[in-house]
Design an enzyme around this catalytic site. Structure first.
Site, PDB file in Angstrom:
ATOM      1  N   GLY A  28       0.890  -1.367  -0.139  1.00 58.41           N
ATOM      2  CA  GLY A  28       0.078  -0.035   0.150  1.00 58.41           C
ATOM      3  C   GLY A  28       1.033   1.208   0.079  1.00 58.41           C
ATOM      4  N   LEU A  30       0.414   3.628  -2.418  1.00 58.21           N
ATOM      5  CA  LEU A  30       1.032   3.638  -3.617  1.00 58.21           C
ATOM      6  C   LEU A  30       1.434   4.670  -4.255  1.00 58.21           C
ATOM      7  CD1 LEU A  30      -2.018   1.215  -4.807  1.00 58.21           C
ATOM      8  CD2 LEU A  30       0.250   0.599  -3.690  1.00 58.21           C
ATOM      9  N   HIS A  34       4.452   1.236  -8.080  1.00 61.82           N
ATOM     10  CA  HIS A  34       3.334   0.246  -7.934  1.00 61.82           C
ATOM     11  C   HIS A  34       2.511   0.410  -9.220  1.00 61.82           C
ATOM     12  CE1 HIS A  34       4.009   1.341  -3.473  1.00 61.82           C
ATOM     13  NE2 HIS A  34       4.472   0.015  -3.384  1.00 61.82           N
ATOM     14  N   GLN A  58       7.698  -9.527   7.913  1.00 61.34           N
ATOM     15  CA  GLN A  58       8.822  -9.219   7.502  1.00 61.34           C
ATOM     16  C   GLN A  58       9.492  -7.995   8.072  1.00 61.34           C
ATOM     17  OE1 GLN A  58       6.737  -8.496   3.475  1.00 61.34           O
ATOM     18  NE2 GLN A  58       7.807  -6.673   3.205  1.00 61.34           N
ATOM     19  N   GLY A 144       8.838  -5.316  -8.592  1.00 64.70           N
ATOM     20  CA  GLY A 144       9.727  -4.351  -8.935  1.00 64.70           C
ATOM     21  C   GLY A 144      11.165  -4.820  -8.711  1.00 64.70           C
ATOM     22  N   MET A 181      11.429   5.808  -6.510  1.00 64.50           N
ATOM     23  CA  MET A 181      10.136   5.777  -5.705  1.00 64.50           C
ATOM     24  C   MET A 181      10.058   4.759  -4.784  1.00 64.50           C
ATOM     25  SD  MET A 181       7.413   7.258  -8.609  1.00 64.50           S
ATOM     26  CE  MET A 181       7.604   8.626  -9.590  1.00 64.50           C
ATOM     27  N   SER A 182       9.580   5.205  -3.536  1.00 64.52           N
ATOM     28  CA  SER A 182       9.496   4.376  -2.396  1.00 64.52           C
ATOM     29  C   SER A 182       8.447   4.772  -1.459  1.00 64.52           C
ATOM     30  CB  SER A 182      10.602   4.194  -1.616  1.00 64.52           C
ATOM     31  OG  SER A 182      10.554   3.661  -0.372  1.00 64.52           O
ATOM     32  N   ARG A 184       8.634   4.592   1.535  1.00 64.07           N
ATOM     33  CA  ARG A 184       9.505   5.225   2.651  1.00 64.07           C
ATOM     34  C   ARG A 184       9.942   6.845   2.252  1.00 64.07           C
ATOM     35  NH1 ARG A 184      10.642  -0.139   3.367  1.00 64.07           N
ATOM     36  NH2 ARG A 184       9.872  -0.910   5.558  1.00 64.07           N
TER      37      ARG A 184
END
Ligand code: AMP
Length: 277
Positions: A28, A30, A34, A58, A144, A181-182, A184
């Protein structure tokens, strides 16, 4: 676009599909990275399923599970116009009910790079991805290149456990200044955001040297380290120049290879990589 959460619901929705099914697993929050996977799945499959699940198993005890960014309403608004058929948003209780005790673990190749610095991370990833595969039973699953080791580990798991599906790995989507892109990236303040381009700058420096003929892997690793060291807000965790498939560190770059790194910008841990063909 249908939204489901339980195992019975996902199985029933899956049974209603005829033709090929593509799965895009996400946590999520996004972004274009994504969405590029969803578009690719839309191009290649009759039905597209997106899963949104911030998988607790994880995350390590000192990691950002509780503060991982979430905005499901926004996510659904981004996904719908792309022609997604089904969104699966299970809860942690659905995925890991009381008494849960089965794990999927890929061995050697999870011990280096991300695995070395995030103990237990890949055990959580492979377990949840196996469960997503069993729920959705896709013909193709989209990941990805951004998470290069994750893609390699999932390919290995899929081969080893004979999941009857194809793993499709899609290119890294970047901001105009090169930052991958992340989800985070929202943790970064404006100054840190500028400093975060150091990953791209460092990978580019090594790639330039490679393009000019440098094949000594240690020299490429040193070049990357030097660029990261030149950025005051950056703290390097690892840099790597490894074989693309086995992820073993190289002495000389001969075949397809992976330059990769993890760098802290403040408390935010960022990863990035380039493939050398
Ligand atoms: P995440 O939500 O971070 O677990 O990511 C879900 C999927 O999106 C994973 O397969 C990631 O590798 C992929 N992904 C994340 N960021 C990017 C990006 N910048 N470009 C391409 N794919 C990405």
């Amino acid at each position: 676009m249908k939204v489901v959460s339980t195992i019975n619901e996902i199985h029933a929705a899956r049974r209603s599909f005829s033709g090929t099914v593509g799965l895009v697993p996400t946590m999520g929050y996004l972004h274009e990275g994504h969405l590029s996977l969803i578009r690719r799945a839309r191009d290649e499959c009759d039905h597209v399923v997106v899963s949104i699940f911030v998988n607790p198993t994880q995350f390590g005890p000192s990691e950002d599970l509780s503060k991982y960014p979430r905005d499901l309403d926004r996510d659904l608004k981004l996904i719908e116009p792309l022609g997604t058929d089904l969104v699966w948003m299970p809860t942690a209780e659905i995925m890991y009910p009381q008494g849960y005790q089965t794990w999927v673990e890929v061995e050697a190749m999870t011990r280096s790079l991300e695995g070395a610095h995030r103990p237990g991370h890949f055990k959580g990833v492979t377990t949840v991805v196996a469960k997503l595969f069993n729920g959705v039973q896709p013909h193709k699953a989209y990941f990805g290149q951004k998470d290069a080791q994750q893609a390699a580990v999932i390919r290995q798991m899929t081969r080893d456990l004979n999941f009857p599906l194809e793993i499709v790995v899609c290119p890294i989507v970047r901001e105009p200044d090169g930052l991958a892109m992340s989800s985070r990236n929202v943790y970064l303040d404006p100054e840190q955001r500028k400093a975060a381009t150091v990953l791209y700058r460092s990978l580019s420096a090594a790639k330039d040297a490679y393009d000019k003929g440098e094949r000594d892997a240690e020299k490429l690793r040193q070049l990357m380290k030097d660029v990261v060291a030149s950025e005051p807000l950056a703290q390097m965790q690892y840099v790597s120049c490894a074989d693309y498939e086995t992820l073993q560190e190289l002495e000389n770059v001969t075949g397809k290879s992976l330059l990769s790194m993890a760098v802290f910008i403040g408390k935010t841990r960022l990863i990035d990589n380039f493939v050398l063909e």
